[in-house]
Every structure is written in structure tokens, then in C-alpha cells.
Design a protein around this motif. Structure first.
Motif, mmCIF file in Angstrom:
data_model
loop_
_atom_site.group_PDB
_atom_site.id
_atom_site.type_symbol
_atom_site.label_atom_id
_atom_site.label_comp_id
_atom_site.label_asym_id
_atom_site.label_seq_id
_atom_site.Cartn_x
_atom_site.Cartn_y
_atom_site.Cartn_z
ATOM 1 N N ARG A 109 4.691 -0.266 22.089
ATOM 2 C CA ARG A 109 4.855 1.147 22.446
ATOM 3 C C ARG A 109 6.276 1.467 22.926
ATOM 4 N NH1 ARG A 109 -0.197 -0.006 24.629
ATOM 5 N NH2 ARG A 109 0.625 -0.062 26.763
ATOM 6 N N GLY A 110 7.246 0.710 22.442
ATOM 7 C CA GLY A 110 8.645 1.003 22.776
ATOM 8 C C GLY A 110 8.941 0.946 24.254
ATOM 9 N N THR A 111 8.321 0.005 24.942
ATOM 10 C CA THR A 111 8.506 -0.111 26.397
ATOM 11 C C THR A 111 9.966 -0.390 26.757
ATOM 12 O OG1 THR A 111 6.253 -0.957 26.616
ATOM 13 C CG2 THR A 111 7.758 -1.362 28.450
ATOM 14 N N LEU A 112 10.625 -1.173 25.945
ATOM 15 C CA LEU A 112 12.020 -1.523 26.209
ATOM 16 C C LEU A 112 12.945 -0.739 25.289
ATOM 17 C CD1 LEU A 112 11.548 -5.385 26.531
ATOM 18 C CD2 LEU A 112 11.729 -3.719 28.380
ATOM 19 N N PRO A 113 14.160 -0.472 25.687
ATOM 20 C CA PRO A 113 14.740 -0.841 26.987
ATOM 21 C C PRO A 113 14.339 0.134 28.099
ATOM 22 C CG PRO A 113 16.367 0.324 25.683
ATOM 23 C CD PRO A 113 15.150 0.168 24.799
ATOM 24 N N LEU A 114 14.300 -0.381 29.320
ATOM 25 C CA LEU A 114 14.070 0.476 30.479
ATOM 26 C C LEU A 114 15.320 1.302 30.742
ATOM 27 C CD1 LEU A 114 12.328 -2.026 32.926
ATOM 28 C CD2 LEU A 114 11.232 -0.230 31.573
ATOM 29 N N GLN A 115 15.160 2.587 30.888
ATOM 30 C CA GLN A 115 16.285 3.474 31.148
ATOM 31 C C GLN A 115 16.229 3.958 32.596
ATOM 32 O OE1 GLN A 115 18.628 3.938 29.052
ATOM 33 N NE2 GLN A 115 17.739 3.298 27.089
ATOM 34 N N PRO A 116 17.379 4.117 33.234
ATOM 35 C CA PRO A 116 17.375 4.581 34.627
ATOM 36 C C PRO A 116 16.590 5.869 34.827
ATOM 37 C CG PRO A 116 19.560 3.820 34.003
ATOM 38 C CD PRO A 116 18.738 3.790 32.750
#
Length: 228
Positions: A109-116
Motif C-alpha cells: 500500500r505504498g507505505t514507504l517512503p515515510l514523509q515528514p
């Protein structure tokens, strides 16, 4: 060659190596290394002086080209210090190299990349023996790092502005002693859990192989508890 029983003594190894064209020996910390027997091999006639000169010549030619025999004032690298090595330009280049070297095997589910902007209101938990231990993040043959310049996963995630909790679960990669309660306290209250597992030089290096590909110690149990 001695360890593989191709030769029986250091003298035989030195003779075979020089005759085969080898001119460099890796014997860090060995006072009585293989190539220390070259004078004896030369005296016995197993190798010739001309052969020895032929082996040495490319070594010193390369060292001269590298400037090893130049006065220090002529060496442009002698003036470099941490203000250059740790400059923003170089740190940004290191970050770019790190980002481009990641191998992402799965991204549900497109978890990455984490964005601020996505995690500013979330509670993050970073767990595992590699979560905040600078010592174990460098592999075999790595230089001795300066801890203040190392961004562990925990330190890196804290720069995102999220509410970050931390639990190692086990302090070293071998993970012989595991605290499930510590893990549950951090992960149970989090919206996102980052689990940092692996092996490292404590578990496997050159001449120290593993018998299987399983995670060391209780690391698999740590992962299963984090998921649960």
C-alpha cells in the motif's frame, strides 16, 4: 595456501607466491608473515634477485604515483580535516548514496517512503538491536566510525518531527536475552513500528560464517511480537 594444504610451510608459500606473480601479502598483525621468508628463499635459490625486483617494482611505482614519498606540503589531502569531510556537501552526498543503495523488497500500500508531512502527528516506535546502536551498523572491514556522525534509525526518524519511542528488545545482534515487555511497551502504543534487525560483524565476518540464514537469537520472536 597453507590453510588449503597447497603448501606445508611459510617458506614454500613464499616461493610459490612469488613464482606465481604475487607481490602483496595481507598479514595484518603477523610478525612472522609469509613474505618474511623471501630472503631465505632467495639464499636457497628458489627465487632470483631479478624476479624479486620485478615483483617489487610495480608496488613502488604505484606508491610513487600516489604521492606516498612526496613531502607532506605537496599532498593536497594532508590539509583535509573533519570540517571538510563532514561538510554539508559531503554529508548530502553520503545521504544520496545511502538512499540510492537501498533494496526495497516489498512496499504494501505504498507505505514507504515515510514523509515528514505524513508522520508529524503519528506515534512512531523504532525497535530492535539495530535501532539505536551505532557500533553494530558498520560491516566487516569498515573504518572505526565516530559515533557523533552516525545517524541510527532512531536518530534519523526523530528528525521527522514525529513522536518517536524506542525499545531495543535485545541490546546486541546475537539477541540471546530478549525483553518482550520492553518491546510491547513501545510498539503497542504506536501507529507505525519500524523494526531494525540483522546480523552485523558480531555475527558474521570473513572467516566467521553462519550455518544457516535464520535471524540470530530471538530476533525472529522480536519481529513476530512487533507484528502482533
Amino acid at each position: 595456501m597453507l590453510g588449503h594444504h597447497y603448501t606445508h610451510t611459510f617458506l614454500e608459500t613464499a616461493v610459490a607466491s612469488v613464482n606465481a606473480g604475487c607481490n602483496l601479502e595481507l598479514s595484518y598483525g603477523m610478525r612472522n608473515n609469509v613474505f618474511m621468508h623471501i630472503p631465505q628463499a632467495l639464499a636457497m635459490g628458489n627465487i632470483t634477485l631479478q624476479m624479486l625486483r620485478d615483483r617489487v617494482r610495480p608496488l613502488f611505482y604505484t606508491r610513487m604515483r600516489l604521492g606516498e614519498f612526496d613531502p607532506p606540503a605537496m599532498n593536497p589531502y594532508s590539509t583535509l580535516d573533519l570540517s571538510v569531510v563532514q561538510s554539508p556537501e559531503h554529508r548530502n552526498l553520503s545521504l544520496e548514496a545511502a538512499v540510492k543503495s537501498f533494496v526495497l523488497l516489498k512496499n504494501v500500500r505504498g507505505t514507504l517512503p515515510l514523509q515528514p508531512r505524513d508522520v508529524s502527528g503519528l506515534r512512531l516506535a523504532v525497535v530492535g538491536p539495530f535501532a539505536d546502536n551505532p557500533r553494530v551498523l558498520s560491516g566487516d572491514y569498515a573504518p572505526v566510525p565516530e559515533p557523533q556522525y552516525i545517524y541510527t534509525p532512531r536518530r534519523g526518524l526523530e528528525t521527522l518531527g514525529a513522536n518517536v519511542s524506542f525499545a531495543a528488545g535485545c541490546s546486541e545482534p546475537q539477541c540471546q536475552w530478549y525483553s518482550r515487555a520492553e518491546l510491547v511497551r513501545a510498539a503497542g502504543a504506536a501507529d507505525v513500528v519500524v523494526v531494525c534487525l540483522g546480523t552485523g560483524a558480531d555475527v558474521e565476518t570473513e572467516a566467521k560464517d553462519r550455518s544457516d540464514l535464520s535471524l540470530p537469537g530471538h530476533q525472529l520472536k522480536l519481529l513476530q511480537d512487533a507484528v502482533q
